[in-house]
Scaffold this motif. Sequence first.
Motif, PDB file in Angstrom:
ATOM      1  N   ALA A 136       0.831  -1.200   0.000  1.00 23.92           N
ATOM      2  CA  ALA A 136       0.000   0.000   0.000  1.00 23.92           C
ATOM      3  C   ALA A 136       0.870   1.256   0.000  1.00 23.92           C
ATOM      4  O   ALA A 136       0.550   2.254  -0.659  1.00 23.92           O
ATOM      5  CB  ALA A 136      -0.938   0.007   1.207  1.00 23.92           C
ATOM      6  N   SER A 137       1.972   1.219   0.725  1.00 21.81           N
ATOM      7  CA  SER A 137       2.888   2.353   0.765  1.00 21.81           C
ATOM      8  C   SER A 137       3.536   2.579  -0.597  1.00 21.81           C
ATOM      9  O   SER A 137       3.638   3.715  -1.065  1.00 21.81           O
ATOM     10  CB  SER A 137       3.966   2.122   1.823  1.00 21.81           C
ATOM     11  OG  SER A 137       4.931   3.152   1.801  1.00 21.81           O
ATOM     12  N   VAL A 138       3.980   1.500  -1.229  1.00 24.22           N
ATOM     13  CA  VAL A 138       4.587   1.615  -2.558  1.00 24.22           C
ATOM     14  C   VAL A 138       3.583   2.202  -3.547  1.00 24.22           C
ATOM     15  O   VAL A 138       3.911   3.091  -4.344  1.00 24.22           O
ATOM     16  CB  VAL A 138       5.092   0.243  -3.050  1.00 24.22           C
ATOM     17  CG1 VAL A 138       5.577   0.335  -4.505  1.00 24.22           C
ATOM     18  CG2 VAL A 138       6.215  -0.262  -2.154  1.00 24.22           C
ATOM     19  N   ALA A 139       2.347   1.725  -3.490  1.00 25.63           N
ATOM     20  CA  ALA A 139       1.307   2.233  -4.381  1.00 25.63           C
ATOM     21  C   ALA A 139       1.062   3.720  -4.149  1.00 25.63           C
ATOM     22  O   ALA A 139       0.861   4.495  -5.095  1.00 25.63           O
ATOM     23  CB  ALA A 139       0.018   1.446  -4.194  1.00 25.63           C
ATOM     24  N   ALA A 140       1.081   4.148  -2.883  1.00 30.55           N
ATOM     25  CA  ALA A 140       0.874   5.559  -2.567  1.00 30.55           C
ATOM     26  C   ALA A 140       2.018   6.415  -3.100  1.00 30.55           C
ATOM     27  O   ALA A 140       1.798   7.516  -3.612  1.00 30.55           O
ATOM     28  CB  ALA A 140       0.727   5.743  -1.059  1.00 30.55           C
ATOM     29  N   VAL A 141       3.241   5.912  -2.987  1.00 27.67           N
ATOM     30  CA  VAL A 141       4.388   6.633  -3.539  1.00 27.67           C
ATOM     31  C   VAL A 141       4.274   6.719  -5.057  1.00 27.67           C
ATOM     32  O   VAL A 141       4.552   7.765  -5.662  1.00 27.67           O
ATOM     33  CB  VAL A 141       5.709   5.956  -3.125  1.00 27.67           C
ATOM     34  CG1 VAL A 141       6.887   6.601  -3.852  1.00 27.67           C
ATOM     35  CG2 VAL A 141       5.927   6.060  -1.620  1.00 27.67           C
ATOM     36  N   GLY A 148       2.779  14.098  -9.887  1.00 21.04           N
ATOM     37  CA  GLY A 148       3.710  15.215  -9.840  1.00 21.04           C
ATOM     38  C   GLY A 148       3.979  15.769  -8.457  1.00 21.04           C
ATOM     39  O   GLY A 148       4.658  16.791  -8.315  1.00 21.04           O
ATOM     40  N   VAL A 149       3.457  15.123  -7.417  1.00 25.97           N
ATOM     41  CA  VAL A 149       3.744  15.571  -6.048  1.00 25.97           C
ATOM     42  C   VAL A 149       5.196  15.255  -5.692  1.00 25.97           C
ATOM     43  O   VAL A 149       5.894  16.086  -5.091  1.00 25.97           O
ATOM     44  CB  VAL A 149       2.778  14.905  -5.049  1.00 25.97           C
ATOM     45  CG1 VAL A 149       3.146  15.288  -3.621  1.00 25.97           C
ATOM     46  CG2 VAL A 149       1.348  15.311  -5.346  1.00 25.97           C
ATOM     47  N   PHE A 150       5.651  14.064  -6.077  1.00 22.81           N
ATOM     48  CA  PHE A 150       7.045  13.671  -5.895  1.00 22.81           C
ATOM     49  C   PHE A 150       7.776  13.766  -7.234  1.00 22.81           C
ATOM     50  O   PHE A 150       7.174  13.606  -8.296  1.00 22.81           O
ATOM     51  CB  PHE A 150       7.146  12.232  -5.392  1.00 22.81           C
ATOM     52  CG  PHE A 150       6.917  12.055  -3.916  1.00 22.81           C
ATOM     53  CD1 PHE A 150       6.612  13.125  -3.093  1.00 22.81           C
ATOM     54  CD2 PHE A 150       6.998  10.789  -3.341  1.00 22.81           C
ATOM     55  CE1 PHE A 150       6.392  12.953  -1.725  1.00 22.81           C
ATOM     56  CE2 PHE A 150       6.785  10.605  -1.980  1.00 22.81           C
ATOM     57  CZ  PHE A 150       6.489  11.681  -1.176  1.00 22.81           C
ATOM     58  N   ARG A 151       9.067  14.005  -7.155  1.00 23.93           N
ATOM     59  CA  ARG A 151       9.904  13.922  -8.349  1.00 23.93           C
ATOM     60  C   ARG A 151       9.947  12.479  -8.834  1.00 23.93           C
ATOM     61  O   ARG A 151       9.736  11.550  -8.046  1.00 23.93           O
ATOM     62  CB  ARG A 151      11.332  14.384  -8.039  1.00 23.93           C
ATOM     63  CG  ARG A 151      11.436  15.793  -7.501  1.00 23.93           C
ATOM     64  CD  ARG A 151      12.897  16.228  -7.403  1.00 23.93           C
ATOM     65  NE  ARG A 151      13.734  15.246  -6.739  1.00 23.93           N
ATOM     66  CZ  ARG A 151      13.847  15.123  -5.428  1.00 23.93           C
ATOM     67  NH1 ARG A 151      13.138  15.907  -4.619  1.00 23.93           N
ATOM     68  NH2 ARG A 151      14.654  14.215  -4.912  1.00 23.93           N
ATOM     69  N   PRO A 152      10.265  12.244 -10.099  1.00 25.47           N
ATOM     70  CA  PRO A 152      10.416  10.863 -10.581  1.00 25.47           C
ATOM     71  C   PRO A 152      11.465  10.116  -9.763  1.00 25.47           C
ATOM     72  O   PRO A 152      12.486  10.681  -9.375  1.00 25.47           O
ATOM     73  CB  PRO A 152      10.865  11.052 -12.043  1.00 25.47           C
ATOM     74  CG  PRO A 152      10.309  12.385 -12.431  1.00 25.47           C
ATOM     75  CD  PRO A 152      10.417  13.228 -11.195  1.00 25.47           C
ATOM     76  N   GLY A 153      11.191   8.881  -9.478  1.00 26.98           N
ATOM     77  CA  GLY A 153      12.119   8.070  -8.703  1.00 26.98           C
ATOM     78  C   GLY A 153      11.613   6.653  -8.584  1.00 26.98           C
ATOM     79  O   GLY A 153      10.565   6.294  -9.139  1.00 26.98           O
ATOM     80  N   ASP A 154      12.353   5.830  -7.863  1.00 25.51           N
ATOM     81  CA  ASP A 154      11.994   4.431  -7.642  1.00 25.51           C
ATOM     82  C   ASP A 154      11.027   4.359  -6.465  1.00 25.51           C
ATOM     83  O   ASP A 154      11.427   4.619  -5.317  1.00 25.51           O
ATOM     84  CB  ASP A 154      13.245   3.615  -7.349  1.00 25.51           C
ATOM     85  CG  ASP A 154      12.963   2.129  -7.146  1.00 25.51           C
ATOM     86  OD1 ASP A 154      11.783   1.764  -6.952  1.00 25.51           O
ATOM     87  OD2 ASP A 154      13.922   1.342  -7.164  1.00 25.51           O
ATOM     88  N   PRO A 155       9.749   4.020  -6.697  1.00 24.98           N
ATOM     89  CA  PRO A 155       8.775   4.014  -5.603  1.00 24.98           C
ATOM     90  C   PRO A 155       9.120   3.024  -4.505  1.00 24.98           C
ATOM     91  O   PRO A 155       8.846   3.280  -3.317  1.00 24.98           O
ATOM     92  CB  PRO A 155       7.452   3.670  -6.285  1.00 24.98           C
ATOM     93  CG  PRO A 155       7.824   3.051  -7.587  1.00 24.98           C
ATOM     94  CD  PRO A 155       9.117   3.680  -7.985  1.00 24.98           C
ATOM     95  N   HIS A 156       9.729   1.887  -4.853  1.00 27.25           N
ATOM     96  CA  HIS A 156      10.107   0.913  -3.834  1.00 27.25           C
ATOM     97  C   HIS A 156      11.205   1.472  -2.924  1.00 27.25           C
ATOM     98  O   HIS A 156      11.155   1.304  -1.706  1.00 27.25           O
ATOM     99  CB  HIS A 156      10.574  -0.387  -4.485  1.00 27.25           C
ATOM    100  CG  HIS A 156       9.471  -1.193  -5.082  1.00 27.25           C
ATOM    101  ND1 HIS A 156       9.022  -0.976  -6.369  1.00 27.25           N
ATOM    102  CD2 HIS A 156       8.710  -2.203  -4.581  1.00 27.25           C
ATOM    103  CE1 HIS A 156       8.030  -1.820  -6.628  1.00 27.25           C
ATOM    104  NE2 HIS A 156       7.822  -2.567  -5.572  1.00 27.25           N
TER     105      HIS A 156
END
Length: 211
Positions: A136-141, A148-156
């Motif tokens: 659920a945390s990974v999905a939220a990230v 566009g709230v976070f910069r592109p990156g590895d959600p895991h």
Amino acid sequence: MNTIYQDALQRGQESARAAVLDCAIGLLIADGPAALTMRRVATEIGASTKVLYTMFGAKEGLADALYREGFARLRRAQERTPFTTDPLARLNDLGAAYRQHALAEPAYYRVMFEQAIPGYRPNAESLASAETAFDASVAAVETCIATGVFRPGDPHEISKLLWAAAHGAVSLELAGHFPPDTAARRFAALMAAVGQAFLADDHQPDGGPTA
């Protein structure tokens, strides 16, 4: 009069298994690791040791079941977190749910993270199973990145860093280093500070670039 195990068994095999695990975790915390034996658990719940060996194979299997159960409970707690369409609020809510669950289940938390059972080390399969508690945390990230709230990156990777921060604060709270009147505030401040590191430029508090 029925035993604890017999009463649980009437509700089904899953209830019987849960009764064994509840008894085992209780013994572990109340009387220490030496109390966590198949014979002691069987005596406490009113079942034969054969029943326990059939369920878990041996003490190592019981320890592994406690480890997996801890993460299964955490996963259910995360899944029960009310959904919100605000991706950052969703992520914060999941962090708060992590803390609340740890405080509600300190015995399992010790098994999951503090090597409460001497000699037990989760195998690769158990570690992989534990990872699913944070889906659920990974999905939220992922949603924070996609919107566009976070910069592109590895959600895991981002999820793991957020977990590391949450875990550190919760562990200090459980150990008594963060007293009740400050623990929640410190937890929220830490999570906000770590989350800020991943915010897109136009979501920074001052509108400036990310450090």
